[in-house]
Design a protein around this motif. Structure first.
Motif, PDB file in Angstrom:
ATOM      1  N   HIS A  88       0.831  -1.216   0.000  1.00 56.93           N
ATOM      2  CA  HIS A  88       0.000   0.000   0.000  1.00 56.93           C
ATOM      3  C   HIS A  88       0.863   1.264   0.000  1.00 56.93           C
ATOM      4  O   HIS A  88       1.835   1.366   0.750  1.00 56.93           O
ATOM      5  CB  HIS A  88      -0.913   0.007   1.233  1.00 56.93           C
ATOM      6  CG  HIS A  88      -1.792   1.223   1.315  1.00 56.93           C
ATOM      7  ND1 HIS A  88      -2.949   1.351   0.584  1.00 56.93           N
ATOM      8  CD2 HIS A  88      -1.676   2.372   2.040  1.00 56.93           C
ATOM      9  CE1 HIS A  88      -3.497   2.509   0.847  1.00 56.93           C
ATOM     10  NE2 HIS A  88      -2.750   3.152   1.725  1.00 56.93           N
ATOM     11  N   THR A  90       0.468   5.246   0.656  1.00 57.25           N
ATOM     12  CA  THR A  90      -0.485   6.183   1.249  1.00 57.25           C
ATOM     13  C   THR A  90      -0.720   7.389   0.352  1.00 57.25           C
ATOM     14  O   THR A  90       0.076   7.693  -0.543  1.00 57.25           O
ATOM     15  CB  THR A  90       0.015   6.682   2.618  1.00 57.25           C
ATOM     16  OG1 THR A  90       1.239   7.406   2.421  1.00 57.25           O
ATOM     17  CG2 THR A  90       0.232   5.532   3.590  1.00 57.25           C
ATOM     18  N   SER A 129       5.456  11.900   5.320  1.00 58.68           N
ATOM     19  CA  SER A 129       4.551  10.756   5.217  1.00 58.68           C
ATOM     20  C   SER A 129       4.628   9.976   6.517  1.00 58.68           C
ATOM     21  O   SER A 129       5.366  10.351   7.432  1.00 58.68           O
ATOM     22  CB  SER A 129       4.941   9.849   4.044  1.00 58.68           C
ATOM     23  OG  SER A 129       6.133   9.133   4.351  1.00 58.68           O
ATOM     24  N   TRP A 130       3.925   8.864   6.585  1.00 57.90           N
ATOM     25  CA  TRP A 130       3.966   8.059   7.805  1.00 57.90           C
ATOM     26  C   TRP A 130       5.388   7.556   8.086  1.00 57.90           C
ATOM     27  O   TRP A 130       5.760   7.394   9.244  1.00 57.90           O
ATOM     28  CB  TRP A 130       2.998   6.886   7.711  1.00 57.90           C
ATOM     29  CG  TRP A 130       3.457   5.754   6.832  1.00 57.90           C
ATOM     30  CD1 TRP A 130       3.277   5.633   5.472  1.00 57.90           C
ATOM     31  CD2 TRP A 130       4.185   4.590   7.245  1.00 57.90           C
ATOM     32  NE1 TRP A 130       3.848   4.471   5.019  1.00 57.90           N
ATOM     33  CE2 TRP A 130       4.401   3.802   6.083  1.00 57.90           C
ATOM     34  CE3 TRP A 130       4.667   4.130   8.465  1.00 57.90           C
ATOM     35  CZ2 TRP A 130       5.086   2.591   6.122  1.00 57.90           C
ATOM     36  CZ3 TRP A 130       5.346   2.930   8.513  1.00 57.90           C
ATOM     37  CH2 TRP A 130       5.542   2.167   7.348  1.00 57.90           C
ATOM     38  N   VAL A 151      -1.826   9.578   7.778  1.00 60.23           N
ATOM     39  CA  VAL A 151      -2.674   8.611   7.087  1.00 60.23           C
ATOM     40  C   VAL A 151      -4.038   9.242   6.843  1.00 60.23           C
ATOM     41  O   VAL A 151      -4.629   9.846   7.736  1.00 60.23           O
ATOM     42  CB  VAL A 151      -2.839   7.293   7.882  1.00 60.23           C
ATOM     43  CG1 VAL A 151      -1.558   6.476   7.826  1.00 60.23           C
ATOM     44  CG2 VAL A 151      -3.234   7.553   9.326  1.00 60.23           C
ATOM     45  N   ASP A 155      -6.670   5.739   3.505  1.00 58.50           N
ATOM     46  CA  ASP A 155      -5.602   4.835   3.948  1.00 58.50           C
ATOM     47  C   ASP A 155      -6.082   3.969   5.110  1.00 58.50           C
ATOM     48  O   ASP A 155      -5.789   2.768   5.174  1.00 58.50           O
ATOM     49  CB  ASP A 155      -4.371   5.620   4.406  1.00 58.50           C
ATOM     50  CG  ASP A 155      -3.696   6.392   3.285  1.00 58.50           C
ATOM     51  OD1 ASP A 155      -3.671   5.904   2.142  1.00 58.50           O
ATOM     52  OD2 ASP A 155      -3.189   7.503   3.570  1.00 58.50           O
ATOM     53  N   SER A 286      -4.140  14.283   5.070  1.00 58.71           N
ATOM     54  CA  SER A 286      -3.310  13.684   6.115  1.00 58.71           C
ATOM     55  C   SER A 286      -2.481  14.771   6.777  1.00 58.71           C
ATOM     56  O   SER A 286      -2.113  15.760   6.141  1.00 58.71           O
ATOM     57  CB  SER A 286      -2.375  12.621   5.524  1.00 58.71           C
ATOM     58  OG  SER A 286      -1.501  13.191   4.553  1.00 58.71           O
TER      59      SER A 286
END
Length: 306
Positions: A88, A90, A129-130, A151, A155, A286
């Motif tokens: 995945h 995001t 990002s995460w 997220v 997501d 996000s």
């Protein structure tokens, strides 16, 4: 205003995510959820410190079916397992940027990260990002047991599809967050710091210029920080906003509800770490203070309203 809490992609292009993967079977995530009996409870608040524009009230009796919910928000470690299993990507990674609190950025990243209009403490950070919450050069190596952030709602749905879970409804979230206490302001009662003890991770000091971190944390805290509520759930207020299944306004699907407040909440600015407080963002948005907690229906039972 909700976007002061979490800026979003109000005018960003809509991205199409790949179909979510099938649930893992059996799902270890789903097996670890806390079973709650449901029932009728008083939802919402008429608190004078609330935000009427957020539709926190009126107080009304709501019935919740039995359900299961996670004791904590999803961690970086758990999300990494999902990403490794599914590939995945995001929405923050696909957009190429996400929103981060400016004080967390090093000088080089801050210099090229424009502030958000009206809320300049937020920056649009390329590469955030995460995996890299503060953009290039940052990582989550030492934050494996912290909540995953950056997220989107979409997501979160993908993670739920893989793990055999779902997002909680707002009614389920508030019922669970209250921990069995009726109409209390916080999951532990009405006093923010009973006996001087910090019970959640929020901003301490003068927002947005000085955070004393008197509660022990400047940014996110490990998901099992502080005492759990009466149902055994941790950090249902403070730490990170949590996506819920519902639209923020019935019938308006673009904006999704979030609950719980975050480490950036302060009574002078965003007093939304109360159990009944609400906020929202678009499903593809996000930020560095949005995460999620998963839920599920009862195991092998047909739920009936009490």
């Amino acid at each position: 205003m909700p976007d002061c809490c979490t800026p979003g992609h109000a005018h960003a292009p809509v991205l199409t995510l790949a179909p979510p993967p099938r649930a893992a079977a059996p799902s270890r995530v789903a097996r670890q959820l806390v079973a709650l009996p449901g029932g009728r409870f008083l939802m919402g608040t008429d608190d004078p410190d609330g935000f009427p524009a957020d539709a926190e009230g009126p107080v009304r009796e709501v019935a919740v079916r039995p359900f299961r919910i996670a004791a904590t928000t999803v961690t970086n470690a758990a999300f990494a397992t999902f990403v490794k299993a599914t590939g995945h990507v995001t929405e923050a990674e696909r957009f190429g940027f996400s929103f981060t609190f400016g004080a967390f950025l090093d000088d080089r990243v801050a210099a090229v990260s424009p502030p958000v209009a009206g809320v300049p403490w937020w920056r649009a950070v390329e590469g955030a990002s995460w995996r890299s919450p503060e953009g290039p050069g940052s990582d989550v190596t030492r934050r494996q047991n912290h909540p995953v952030v950056h997220v989107s709602w979409n997501d979160a749905l993908a993670y739920c599809a893989w793990s055999g879970t779902r997002l909680p409804t707002e009614a389920e979230w508030e019922y669970a967050a209250r921990g069995g206490l009726e109409q209390r302001r916080y999951p532990w009662g009405d006093e923010l710091t009973p006996g001087g003890r910090h019970m959640c991770n929020i901003w301490q000091g003068e927002f947005p210029v000085r955070n004393t971190a008197a509660d022990g944390y400047v940014s996110t805290a490990p998901v099992k920080s502080f005492r759990p509520n009466g149902f055994g759930l941790y950090n249902t207020v403070g730490n990170v906003w949590e996506w819920c299944a519902d639209p923020f306004t019935p019938g308006e699907e673009a904006s999704r509800a979030m609950r719980g407040g975050s480490y950036l909440c302060h009574d002078s600015y965003c007093n939304r770490y109360r159990v009944a407080a609400r906020s929202s963002n678009t499903a593809d948005s996000s930020t560095g203070n949005i995460g999620f907690r998963v839920a599920a229906d009862p195991v092998g039972a047909s739920a009936v309203l009490p």
